[in-house]
Structures are given as C-alpha cells and as structure tokens.
Write an enzyme that holds these catalytic residues in place. Structure first.
Site, PDB file in Angstrom:
ATOM      1  N   TYR A 101       3.344 -34.916 -23.986  1.00 15.98           N
ATOM      2  CA  TYR A 101       1.960 -35.211 -24.353  1.00 15.98           C
ATOM      3  C   TYR A 101       1.227 -33.981 -24.875  1.00 15.98           C
ATOM      4  O   TYR A 101       0.146 -34.102 -25.457  1.00 15.98           O
ATOM      5  CB  TYR A 101       1.177 -35.766 -23.159  1.00 15.98           C
ATOM      6  CG  TYR A 101       1.721 -37.023 -22.543  1.00 15.98           C
ATOM      7  CD1 TYR A 101       2.742 -37.770 -23.148  1.00 15.98           C
ATOM      8  CD2 TYR A 101       1.234 -37.476 -21.312  1.00 15.98           C
ATOM      9  CE1 TYR A 101       3.240 -38.917 -22.559  1.00 15.98           C
ATOM     10  CE2 TYR A 101       1.730 -38.635 -20.729  1.00 15.98           C
ATOM     11  CZ  TYR A 101       2.729 -39.346 -21.343  1.00 15.98           C
ATOM     12  OH  TYR A 101       3.215 -40.482 -20.757  1.00 15.98           O
TER      13      TYR A 101
ATOM     14  N   HIS B  53      11.702 -38.198 -18.397  1.00 16.08           N
ATOM     15  CA  HIS B  53      10.900 -39.087 -19.249  1.00 16.08           C
ATOM     16  C   HIS B  53      11.734 -40.185 -19.908  1.00 16.08           C
ATOM     17  O   HIS B  53      11.313 -41.345 -19.989  1.00 16.08           O
ATOM     18  CB  HIS B  53      10.196 -38.242 -20.318  1.00 16.08           C
ATOM     19  CG  HIS B  53       8.931 -38.840 -20.835  1.00 16.08           C
ATOM     20  ND1 HIS B  53       7.915 -38.089 -21.354  1.00 16.08           N
ATOM     21  CD2 HIS B  53       8.515 -40.131 -20.910  1.00 16.08           C
ATOM     22  CE1 HIS B  53       6.918 -38.888 -21.724  1.00 16.08           C
ATOM     23  NE2 HIS B  53       7.265 -40.115 -21.467  1.00 16.08           N
TER      24      HIS B  53
END
Length: 271
Positions: free
Chosen positions: A43, A101
C-alpha cells in the site's frame, strides 16, 4: 484448536489511501473507537499510518496493527528484513499481525520456506501473530502442514455479498482459523443493490451497513476502508445490526462469484 488471539470484529482498511489521506483516516478511526488498523507494504503508506499512530492518544497496546509482506519478498531472509522494515516505517517495535499478502506465484518460493520465516518473525518479536491472505483451500492446508503453520490465526480473503467465498470461509472455520474479509462493500457496489437497499430501509440503515452486518454475522472480521468520519461511524454501528434468517438468505442469494481482487499472479481460486 490453534493459538488464536481474537481479532477485533471490525478494523480500518487502508488500501489506496496515501499520505495525509491515510493519516486523517486513521486518526479519525481511532478517535471513534476503532482499534484494528490494517495496512501492507504494497500500500506504500506504512510511514503515514505510523505517523497517525504516533499522533494518537490511544496507547499502542490497545491497537491491533496488521501489515503484510508482498509476494516478491517471500525468500526467508527477505521476508524477515521486510518486516523489520515495516516496523521501522510504522514506528513500532512490533506489529500485532503479520500476513503473507499473496502466496508465491507458481510456488516459485517453497511454502515451507516462507511460512517458516513468517513464524521466525513471530519468534523474534517482530509480530505477535501470523497469518496468510488470498490462500485457497489447498494452499491453506499446505501452510498449516509445514513447520510454523500451526501458529497461523487467519486467512484474509475477499468477501462481500457478490462474492460469498463459501468454500474457503467454511474450510478456514473448520480448521479453527478466523476469516478476515476485505472489500466487504465491494468498492461501493453494495450501495446500488436493490435487495440491500430494501433490507436497509426496513432497519433504517444504509445498504453498506447491511452488507457489513451480513459479513459479520458469518463470524468474519470486516476491514472496510473509509476516509469520512461519518462513514467510519456508520460502519462501526453496523456491528450492532441483527439480520433475520430470511434477510440473511436473501443476501446469500446475491452471490455471483464477482471477484474484484484478481491480479494475474493470483492462485487458481476455489469455486
């Protein structure tokens, strides 16, 4: 079954939020009572999230902080270094939950290697708990079977009324893992769904609140993203909504397998 630490029922997702936007969003959420903040290396906002935590009056030990390692840093040494880097950027000594992730594309990095390294990060105190994200049933079983896998507490997956993801949800719950559902509002698409609007009107709430209540009723942690305090507040209030069996069934019927997060390196999804 597993050493499971309870995750807060709702958290703040920070995907796509950067710089001052994420600082303001996290600051607002914490002031409203959120205690679960979800970020990731991908992010590119860990430093800003850390700044918001630093500015907050909420004690660090009251905040459940999650971050994730990207699939290009799954080699064991790289994974450990990446979580050390995340802690530095976040300005914390540890995170509460460290996730892989995405599974390694085409198993380029052996799972035993990166799940073992993930557990090493836990043993070194870089994280209190460990988990995975976007793992299929087969990948989850493999992860649980390798050394260190017995410490996994969650699988973070996409869940919303248009993607119930029942096979993976049921398998995680059968194995004693908490499911964390991301994109629970289907990037805003729930707002235009007639069934959710109708049920929302009956409860005097928004379609988004009904969608969140439906996900939460399935014993799934929700991490909606929002920059507006009023939306953050309504998301919190959605946790108190009780849906009838008929309402749950009507929302269940909206499932159409509509997957939003589906990059070219994604695994072969379960039906």
């Amino acid at each position: 079954m597993l050493n499971q630490r309870t995750l807060p029922r709702i958290g703040l997702g920070t995907f796509r939020l950067k710089d001052q936007d994420v600082i303001d969003s996290v600051t607002s959420a914490l002031s409203l009572g959120y205690r679960h903040i979800d970020t990731a290396q991908f992010y590119d906002n860990e430093r800003a999230v850390g700044e918001a935590l630093k500015q907050s009056d909420v004690p660090r030990d009251e905040i459940f902080l999650t971050t994730k390692v990207w699939w290009d840093r799954l080699q064991p040494q790289a994974l450990l270094e990446s979580f050390e880097e995340s802690c530095r950027k976040l300005g914390v000594e540890y995170v509460d939950l460290a996730l892989v992730h995405w599974p390694s594309p085409d198993d380029e990095v052996p799972m035993a290697g990166y799940i073992g390294a993930l557990n090493q990060a836990r043993e070194k105190g870089l994280t209190r708990e460990i988990g995975v994200s976007n793992f299929t049933v087969a990948q989850l079983d493999q992860a649980l079977s390798v050394p260190g896998g017995e410490h996994l507490i969650t699988n973070q997956i996409e869940v919303h009324p248009f993607l119930a993801n029942r096979t993976v949800v049921a398998h995680c719950q059968e194995k004693g893992l908490q499911v964390t559902g991301y994109m629970p509002l289907a990037v805003g698409k729930v707002m235009d769904e007639p069934v959710l609007k109708e049920i929302g009107e009956a409860h005097g709430v928004s379609p988004a609140q009904i969608a969140l209540a439906w996900v939460a009723a399935r014993d799934i942690v929700v991490i909606p993203s929002s920059t507006k305090p009023e939306h953050q507040q309504s998301n919190l209030e959605a946790m108190a909504i009780t849906l009838s069996a008929d309402e749950m069934a009507r929302i269940d019927a909206l499932d159409r397998g509509e997957r939003i997060a589906n990059p070219d390196f994604a695994p072969e999804w379960d039906a």
